[in-house]
Scaffold this active site. Structure first.
Site, PDB file in Angstrom:
ATOM      1  N   SER A   1       3.782  -6.357  -3.242  1.00 43.66           N
ATOM      2  CA  SER A   1       3.678  -6.700  -1.879  1.00 43.66           C
ATOM      3  C   SER A   1       4.178  -8.089  -1.541  1.00 43.66           C
ATOM      4  O   SER A   1       3.675  -9.184  -1.937  1.00 43.66           O
ATOM      5  CB  SER A   1       2.167  -6.564  -1.147  1.00 43.66           C
ATOM      6  N   ALA A   2       5.149  -8.264  -0.575  1.00 42.85           N
ATOM      7  CA  ALA A   2       5.928  -9.582  -0.482  1.00 42.85           C
ATOM      8  C   ALA A   2       4.976 -10.598   0.088  1.00 42.85           C
ATOM      9  O   ALA A   2       5.067 -11.774   0.021  1.00 42.85           O
ATOM     10  CB  ALA A   2       7.001  -9.372   0.439  1.00 42.85           C
ATOM     11  N   HIS A   3       3.788 -10.238   0.956  1.00 40.56           N
ATOM     12  CA  HIS A   3       3.055 -11.095   1.782  1.00 40.56           C
ATOM     13  C   HIS A   3       2.116 -11.721   0.895  1.00 40.56           C
ATOM     14  O   HIS A   3       1.498 -12.837   1.294  1.00 40.56           O
ATOM     15  CB  HIS A   3       2.544 -10.470   3.035  1.00 40.56           C
TER      16      HIS A   3
ATOM     17  N   THR B   1       0.893  -1.310  -0.147  1.00 41.56           N
ATOM     18  CA  THR B   1      -0.130  -0.153  -0.084  1.00 41.56           C
ATOM     19  C   THR B   1       0.843   1.444   0.070  1.00 41.56           C
ATOM     20  O   THR B   1       0.637   2.273  -0.677  1.00 41.56           O
ATOM     21  CB  THR B   1      -0.818  -0.084   1.110  1.00 41.56           C
TER      22      THR B   1
ATOM     23  N   CYS C   1     -22.649  -8.294   2.830  1.00 34.08           N
ATOM     24  CA  CYS C   1     -23.103  -8.558   3.979  1.00 34.08           C
ATOM     25  C   CYS C   1     -21.995  -8.877   5.078  1.00 34.08           C
ATOM     26  O   CYS C   1     -22.406  -9.303   6.165  1.00 34.08           O
ATOM     27  CB  CYS C   1     -23.801 -10.025   3.766  1.00 34.08           C
TER      28      CYS C   1
ATOM     29  N   GLN D   1      -1.005  -9.154  -6.987  1.00 38.47           N
ATOM     30  CA  GLN D   1      -1.360 -10.513  -6.621  1.00 38.47           C
ATOM     31  C   GLN D   1      -0.721 -11.418  -8.099  1.00 38.47           C
ATOM     32  O   GLN D   1      -0.982 -12.576  -7.762  1.00 38.47           O
ATOM     33  CB  GLN D   1      -2.916 -10.427  -7.411  1.00 38.47           C
TER      34      GLN D   1
END
Length: 487
Positions: free
Chosen positions: A197-199, A73, A323, A180
Site C-alpha cells: 500500500s503506497a501510503h 486492502t 481501551c 509495512q
C-alpha cells in the site's frame, strides 16, 4: 502550543516530497485515459508503464506480473480471492498467521463462511511464527498460505523466506502482505503473490500493489474488466500511481542510512521507557523488527485517555489497546502474543524524525502516564499500598470492591474476591493490584470481570508482577480470574 510530532507512520506516512512533485507534474500529463490511442492517452500510458516498471523493480518481479489496485486492502482481498479460486480443485484450505492484518483475516473469515477451512498459525510472545509450525499447517488440500513480511502493530519481522521454501516444497502459493516493509527493502524468499500500500511509504493514499508470479493459478473474482490484466477493475489513477512509484524509489534510496538512524532512535525508546515509567512492557522482537516502530503497554492506564493526553502534549501516536476500541476487545495481535493490551502505545517514526523529538517524547511520557494513573486511582503509592501487607483475620477493613471469601477448609490459604463486574479496562487489574498484598503468600485473589480485555490483561499482569495465574472460569455475569500470591 506545543510543537507537534507525528509518530504514526505505520498507519500512514506523510507524503514524501518526491511523491508531491511527481503528483503535481503528472496531473498535467497523466489525466487522460491510458487505454486510448490519441496523444493524450499515449502520454498517460507512457507514465503508467514507467511507474509499473519502477514499482516492479522495487518489488522484485516482472512488470507484467504487477497491477495497481485502489488500496492495499483491495490488493489483499483480490489476491486471496483470486488465488483461492484458481486453486479450488486442489482444496479449500487457507493458512494464515494469527497476527495478520485485518484485511487478511476478513478475507479468511469470508472464505470460511463460504465453506472453506482456515488454519491460524499461532505466534510466540515476540509476535513471530515458528517456521516449522507454519510448515506443519500445510496440507495436501491447502490452496493458499498467507504471511505478512512484518507486523503492523509491533514491527516484528516474520520468517518469510523459510515459510516460502516450505510452501514451495508443498506446492502451495504464498501471499505476502508487505505493506509495512516494502519501503525498507524487497521481500526475501520465493513468494508467489505480494501486496502493498503506497501510503505506508509516503505515497498517496488510494494506490495498492498486487504482484502475482507467472505460473500461479489465479482467477480474478467479480465482473471482468479489461484494465490491469483484468485483476483490478476501474479507471487507473495515473497521477497517484506515478507518485506512488516515484516515492517508493526515493524511500528505497534513503532506506539504508535512514533505517540505521531511526533504528538507533527506536532502540533508545525501547531501552528508556521501562526505566522512566514503572510497570511497562515493551513488546515485539527486539532485533528482528522494522527499524522505525516500537510498541509498549503501560499497566493501570486507560489507553484512550493516554493517547488523548499525548496528543495534547504534541505527539500523534496510535494504539492496539482495547481501551481505545469501540468494541472494547483487545487487539488481535496483542491477544495472539499473550502480552499486555491496556495502555498500549505504538510509536512509528516517519522519515526525517529528529533526535530532539524523541528526547522530548521521553521527557513528556512519564508525567503523562503518571497523571492518567492518578486519575484512575492507580498512582504509584495507591497501587503499592496493597503490596506486602499480610491479611490479618479480624483486623482492618477490606479494600473497596473486595470481600473476604468463605474459608475453603481448615488450614487453607486466605482468599479474597474482587468484584469488578461492569468496570472497564484497566480498572479490574488496578483493583487486583491494590489488594494482592491483603492475602498472605500462597493466598488467592479472585477477580470477577465482564471486560473482554481482562482475559488478556490479568494473565499479563501476573507475568509482569511475578504472581501466579491459575486460570479462569465462567460465573454469573462474567468470568472469575484466580490469581495466587507468590511474593
Amino acid at each position: 502550543m506545543a510543537a507537534v510530532s507525528y509518530f504514526d507512520a505505520a498507519s500512514s506516512a506523510p507524503l514524501h516530497p518526491v511523491a508531491r512533485q511527481a503528483l503535481q507534474a503528472s496531473l498535467d500529463e497523466g489525466w487522460a485515459d491510458p487505454a486510448r490511442l490519441y496523444r493524450e492517452g499515449r502520454r498517460a500510458r507512457l507514465l503508467l508503464d514507467a511507474a509499473r516498471e519502477a514499482a516492479a523493480d522495487a518489488v522484485g518481479c516482472r512488470p507484467d506480473e504487477l497491477v495497481f489496485t485502489s488500496s492495499g486492502t483491495r490488493a489483499v482481498h483480490s489476491g486471496i480471492a483470486g488465488a483461492l479460486s484458481g486453486r479450488r480443485r486442489v482444496g479449500g484450505h487457507l493458512v494464515v498467521s494469527s497476527v495478520e492484518h485485518s484485511s487478511v483475516l476478513h478475507s479468511a473469515a469470508a472464505h470460511e463462511a463460504g465453506g472453506g477451512s482456515v488454519t491460524e498459525v499461532p505466534v510466540g510472545r515476540t509476535g513471530a511464527v515458528d517456521a516449522g509450525v507454519y510448515a506443519a499447517a500445510l496440507t495436501p488440500g491447502t490452496a493458499l498460505a498467507c504471511l505478512q513480511s512484518a507486523n503492523h502493530e509491533t514491527g516484528t519481522v516474520q520468517p518469510v523466506a523459510e515459510a516460502a521454501a516450505a510452501c514451495r516444497g508443498a506446492g502451495v502459493p504464498l501471499l505476502v502482505d508487505a505493506a509495512q516493509s516494502l519501503g525498507w527493502g524487497p521481500v526475501d524468499g520465493d513468494w508467489s503473490l505480494l501486496t502493498a500500500s503506497a501510503h505506508k511509504w509516503g505515497g498517496p493514499a488510494g494506490v495498492g500493489l498486487l504482484a502475482v508470479r507467472k505460473g500461479v493459478r489465479f482467477v480474478p473474482q467479480g465482473p471482468a474488466d479489461e484494465r490491469e490484466s483484468g485483476r483490478a477493475a476501474g479507471f487507473e489513477n495515473v497521477p497517484a500511481i506515478v507518485a506512488a512509484a516515484a516515492s517508493l524509489r526515493a524511500v528505497r534510496a534513503e532506506a539504508a542510512a535512514e533505517g540505521a538512524r531511526l533504528r538507533g532512535l527506536v532502540d533508545r525508546i525501547r531501552a528508556s521507557v521501562g526505566e522512566l515509567v514503572p510497570d511497562v512492557e515493551v513488546v515485539g522482537d527486539p532485533v528482528r523488527r522494522l527499524p522505525h516502530l516500537v510498541t509498549f503497554s503501560c499497566l493501570y492506564v486507560d489507553g484512550e485517555t493516554l493517547l488523548h493526553e499525548l496528543d495534547v502534549a504534541g505527539f500523534s501516536v496510535s494504539s492496539g489497546s482495547s481501551c481505545t476500541s469501540s468494541t472494547l476487545t483487545p487487539s488481535h495481535v496483542l491477544r495472539a502474543m499473550g502480552v499486555l493490551s491496556e495502555g498500549n502505545v505504538r510509536v512509528s517514526l516517519p522519515l526525517g524524525t529528529a533526535e530532539a523529538e524523541v528526547d522530548r517524547f521521553l521527557e513528556v511520557l512519564p508525567g503523562v502516564v503518571g497523571s492518567v494513573r492518578e486519575r484512575l486511582g492507580a498512582g504509584t503509592g495507591q497501587v503499592a499500598a496493597g503490596r506486602g501487607r499480610e491479611a490479618e483475620a479480624g483486623t482492618g477493613a477490606e479494600p473497596e470492591g473486595a470481600t473476604a471469601a468463605e474459608p475453603a477448609a481448615p488450614g487453607s490459604a486466605a482468599e479474597l474476591v474482587v468484584d469488578a463486574l461492569g468496570k472497564r479496562c484497566p480498572v479490574p487489574v488496578i483493583e487486583l493490584a491494590k489488594v494482592i498484598g491483603d492475602v498472605p503468600v500462597g493466598g488467592v485473589v479472585t477477580v470477577l470481570s465482564d471486560d473482554e480485555a481482562a482475559r488478556l490483561d490479568v494473565p499479563a499482569w501476573c507475568e509482569m508482577r511475578g504472581q501466579g495465574y491459575e486460570g479462569a472460569h465462567p460465573v454469573d455475569g462474567g468470568t472469575a480470574f484466580r490469581v495466587r500470591r507468590v511474593s
